[in-house]
Design a protein around this motif. Structure first.
Motif, mmCIF file in Angstrom:
data_model
loop_
_atom_site.group_PDB
_atom_site.id
_atom_site.type_symbol
_atom_site.label_atom_id
_atom_site.label_comp_id
_atom_site.label_asym_id
_atom_site.label_seq_id
_atom_site.Cartn_x
_atom_site.Cartn_y
_atom_site.Cartn_z
ATOM 1 N N ALA A 174 0.833 -1.200 0.000
ATOM 2 C CA ALA A 174 0.000 0.000 0.000
ATOM 3 C C ALA A 174 0.865 1.247 0.000
ATOM 4 C CB ALA A 174 -0.910 0.005 1.230
ATOM 5 N N ALA A 175 0.250 2.373 -0.370
ATOM 6 C CA ALA A 175 0.898 3.671 -0.222
ATOM 7 C C ALA A 175 0.623 4.174 1.196
ATOM 8 C CB ALA A 175 0.356 4.658 -1.249
ATOM 9 N N PHE A 176 1.408 5.148 1.637
ATOM 10 C CA PHE A 176 1.266 5.636 3.012
ATOM 11 C C PHE A 176 1.191 7.150 3.036
ATOM 12 C CE2 PHE A 176 3.258 7.108 7.043
ATOM 13 C CZ PHE A 176 2.293 6.634 7.919
ATOM 14 N N PHE A 177 0.326 7.661 3.906
ATOM 15 C CA PHE A 177 0.199 9.099 4.122
ATOM 16 C C PHE A 177 0.151 9.338 5.621
ATOM 17 C CE2 PHE A 177 -2.150 13.119 4.543
ATOM 18 C CZ PHE A 177 -1.449 13.922 3.654
ATOM 19 N N GLN A 178 1.120 10.100 6.121
ATOM 20 C CA GLN A 178 1.182 10.369 7.561
ATOM 21 C C GLN A 178 0.399 11.633 7.888
ATOM 22 O OE1 GLN A 178 5.160 10.682 9.111
ATOM 23 N NE2 GLN A 178 4.499 10.669 11.249
ATOM 24 N N ALA A 179 -0.512 11.516 8.859
ATOM 25 C CA ALA A 179 -1.354 12.667 9.177
ATOM 26 C C ALA A 179 -1.958 12.526 10.568
ATOM 27 C CB ALA A 179 -2.472 12.819 8.155
ATOM 28 N N ASP A 180 -2.111 13.660 11.236
ATOM 29 C CA ASP A 180 -2.874 13.745 12.477
ATOM 30 C C ASP A 180 -4.290 14.147 12.089
ATOM 31 O OD1 ASP A 180 -4.095 14.353 14.845
ATOM 32 O OD2 ASP A 180 -2.519 15.676 15.597
ATOM 33 N N LEU A 181 -5.197 13.213 12.096
ATOM 34 C CA LEU A 181 -6.540 13.428 11.573
ATOM 35 C C LEU A 181 -7.446 14.202 12.523
ATOM 36 C CD1 LEU A 181 -7.123 9.952 9.882
ATOM 37 C CD2 LEU A 181 -6.479 12.115 8.780
ATOM 38 N N THR A 182 -6.908 14.689 13.627
ATOM 39 C CA THR A 182 -7.710 15.547 14.495
ATOM 40 C C THR A 182 -7.856 16.940 13.890
ATOM 41 O OG1 THR A 182 -5.771 16.186 15.810
ATOM 42 C CG2 THR A 182 -7.076 14.312 16.597
ATOM 43 N N GLY A 183 -7.148 17.209 12.800
ATOM 44 C CA GLY A 183 -7.269 18.485 12.101
ATOM 45 C C GLY A 183 -7.981 18.316 10.772
ATOM 46 N N GLY A 184 -8.880 19.212 10.456
ATOM 47 C CA GLY A 184 -9.652 19.112 9.218
ATOM 48 C C GLY A 184 -8.801 19.182 7.977
ATOM 49 N N ASP A 185 -7.783 20.025 7.989
ATOM 50 C CA ASP A 185 -6.923 20.136 6.816
ATOM 51 C C ASP A 185 -6.229 18.814 6.515
ATOM 52 O OD1 ASP A 185 -7.632 22.768 6.485
ATOM 53 O OD2 ASP A 185 -5.822 23.589 7.418
ATOM 54 N N ALA A 186 -5.843 18.089 7.570
ATOM 55 C CA ALA A 186 -5.169 16.802 7.381
ATOM 56 C C ALA A 186 -6.118 15.775 6.772
ATOM 57 C CB ALA A 186 -4.627 16.298 8.713
ATOM 58 N N CYS A 187 -7.382 15.798 7.172
ATOM 59 C CA CYS A 187 -8.366 14.878 6.600
ATOM 60 C C CYS A 187 -8.527 15.130 5.108
ATOM 61 C CB CYS A 187 -9.707 15.043 7.307
ATOM 62 S SG CYS A 187 -9.705 14.544 9.044
ATOM 63 N N ARG A 188 -8.664 16.405 4.755
ATOM 64 C CA ARG A 188 -8.833 16.745 3.335
ATOM 65 C C ARG A 188 -7.567 16.438 2.546
ATOM 66 N NH1 ARG A 188 -12.227 20.446 6.060
ATOM 67 N NH2 ARG A 188 -10.471 21.759 6.672
ATOM 68 N N ALA A 189 -6.412 16.625 3.179
ATOM 69 C CA ALA A 189 -5.143 16.336 2.506
ATOM 70 C C ALA A 189 -4.978 14.838 2.246
ATOM 71 C CB ALA A 189 -3.975 16.859 3.335
ATOM 72 N N ALA A 190 -5.467 14.011 3.148
ATOM 73 C CA ALA A 190 -5.372 12.560 2.962
ATOM 74 C C ALA A 190 -6.167 12.121 1.739
ATOM 75 C CB ALA A 190 -5.867 11.839 4.215
ATOM 76 N N VAL A 191 -7.387 12.628 1.611
ATOM 77 C CA VAL A 191 -8.197 12.285 0.448
ATOM 78 C C VAL A 191 -7.553 12.824 -0.826
ATOM 79 C CG1 VAL A 191 -10.430 12.627 -0.683
ATOM 80 C CG2 VAL A 191 -10.322 12.130 1.773
ATOM 81 N N ALA A 192 -7.042 14.063 -0.759
ATOM 82 C CA ALA A 192 -6.383 14.658 -1.928
ATOM 83 C C ALA A 192 -5.180 13.831 -2.357
ATOM 84 C CB ALA A 192 -5.956 16.090 -1.613
ATOM 85 N N ASP A 193 -4.460 13.264 -1.387
ATOM 86 C CA ASP A 193 -3.296 12.440 -1.724
ATOM 87 C C ASP A 193 -3.730 11.154 -2.430
ATOM 88 O OD1 ASP A 193 -0.275 12.135 -1.248
ATOM 89 O OD2 ASP A 193 -1.048 10.219 -0.530
ATOM 90 N N ALA A 194 -4.820 10.548 -1.959
ATOM 91 C CA ALA A 194 -5.334 9.349 -2.621
ATOM 92 C C ALA A 194 -5.741 9.652 -4.061
ATOM 93 C CB ALA A 194 -6.520 8.781 -1.838
ATOM 94 N N VAL A 195 -6.402 10.796 -4.245
ATOM 95 C CA VAL A 195 -6.839 11.182 -5.590
ATOM 96 C C VAL A 195 -5.636 11.475 -6.481
ATOM 97 C CG1 VAL A 195 -8.104 12.928 -6.914
ATOM 98 C CG2 VAL A 195 -9.062 12.032 -4.774
#
Length: 258
Positions: free
Chosen positions: A55-76
């Motif tokens: 799998a690919a990996f994305f490191q993020a603290d998902l307690t922040g909204g920007d990190a949640c949106r960034a995770a999806v953007a990275d998948a896309v």
């Protein structure tokens, strides 16, 4: 896009909380099935788990909204879209309501209820465009019942059931399903840490915690293996589960049968 994929074609999955336990098992299962997977975790150790699974990996603290949106953007960015979202990331703190610190309450709710909402919101347009989506929220038996010392965790998990049902109603016309899994105690590092906390809180030995608290209400007297949860996630993320939505799936050793 996803709408043009034939049944059984591998999809793009985003899974959170993947450095160990249920999340690691889900990543392994989905990769074995041929899906393209983005594993998201706060812990850098998740990168090793992801690479081992393919799998690919994305490191993020998902307690922040920007990190949640960034995770999806990275998948896309990597894969072009998102078809499957598995909200698994979680933390735990065992303490009485009287002693529960506000910052710990907020962090648990941010990670385990707000983050699933924001990830879902960010992934939704891609699922809607493809007319195919699978949202699987890892709730807990504590989304159905309560136990002392877990006010924030239980509140978040109960809320996650409501979010799941709402997503199911809103997503139906777009081929998006949403379901929740409600496992009892799974043998994970998170549960192992709870054993020590519960022992301290109740003045017990750790083995007593397993027998007298964790398995007290279970018909089957053992902890659940993460692979058992991952297998149910894989089904709910499949084409075969297209008629299943808005449901809470108990995998609780018979806990709620009484």
């Amino acid at each position: 896009m996803s709408a043009h994929l034939s049944p059984g074609t591998p999809r793009v999955a985003l899974v959170t909380g993947t450095s160990s336990g249920i999340g690691e098992a889900v990543v392994n299962m989905l990769c074995q099935q041929g899906h393209q997977v983005l594993a998201v975790d706060f812990n850098e150790a998740g990168k090793t788990v992801a690479e081992a699974a393919g799998a690919a990996f994305f490191q993020a603290d998902l307690t922040g909204g920007d990190a949640c949106r960034a995770a999806v953007a990275d998948a896309v960015k990597r894969f072009g879209h998102v078809d499957i979202l598995v909200n698994n990331a979680g933390i735990q703190h065992v303490e009485s309501i009287e002693a529960f610190a506000e910052d710990k309450w907020r962090r648990i709710l941010d990670l385990m209820l707000t983050a699933p909402f924001l990830l879902m919101q960010a992934a939704w347009p891609y699922m809607r465009e493809g007319q195919w989506g699978r949202i699987v929220n890892i709730a807990s038996v504590h989304a159905q019942v309560a136990s002392p010392g877990k006010a924030a965790y239980i509140s978040a998990k109960h809320g996650l059931i409501g979010l799941t049902k709402t997503a199911a109603l809103e997503g139906g016309e777009s081929g998006i399903t949403a379901n929740a899994l409600c496992p009892a105690y799974v043998r994970t590092p998170l549960v192992d840490s709870q054993i020590a906390d519960q022992a301290r809180m109740h003045g017990m030995e750790e083995q007593e915690v397993i027998e007298k608290i964790m398995l007290k209400n279970a018909a089957i007297k053992r902890l659940i293996d993460p692979s058992e949860v991952a297998a149910l996630v894989a089904y709910l993320a499949s084409d075969q589960a297209g008629a299943v939505t808005g449901s809470s799936w108990n995998i609780d050793l018979g806990w709620t049968a009484q």
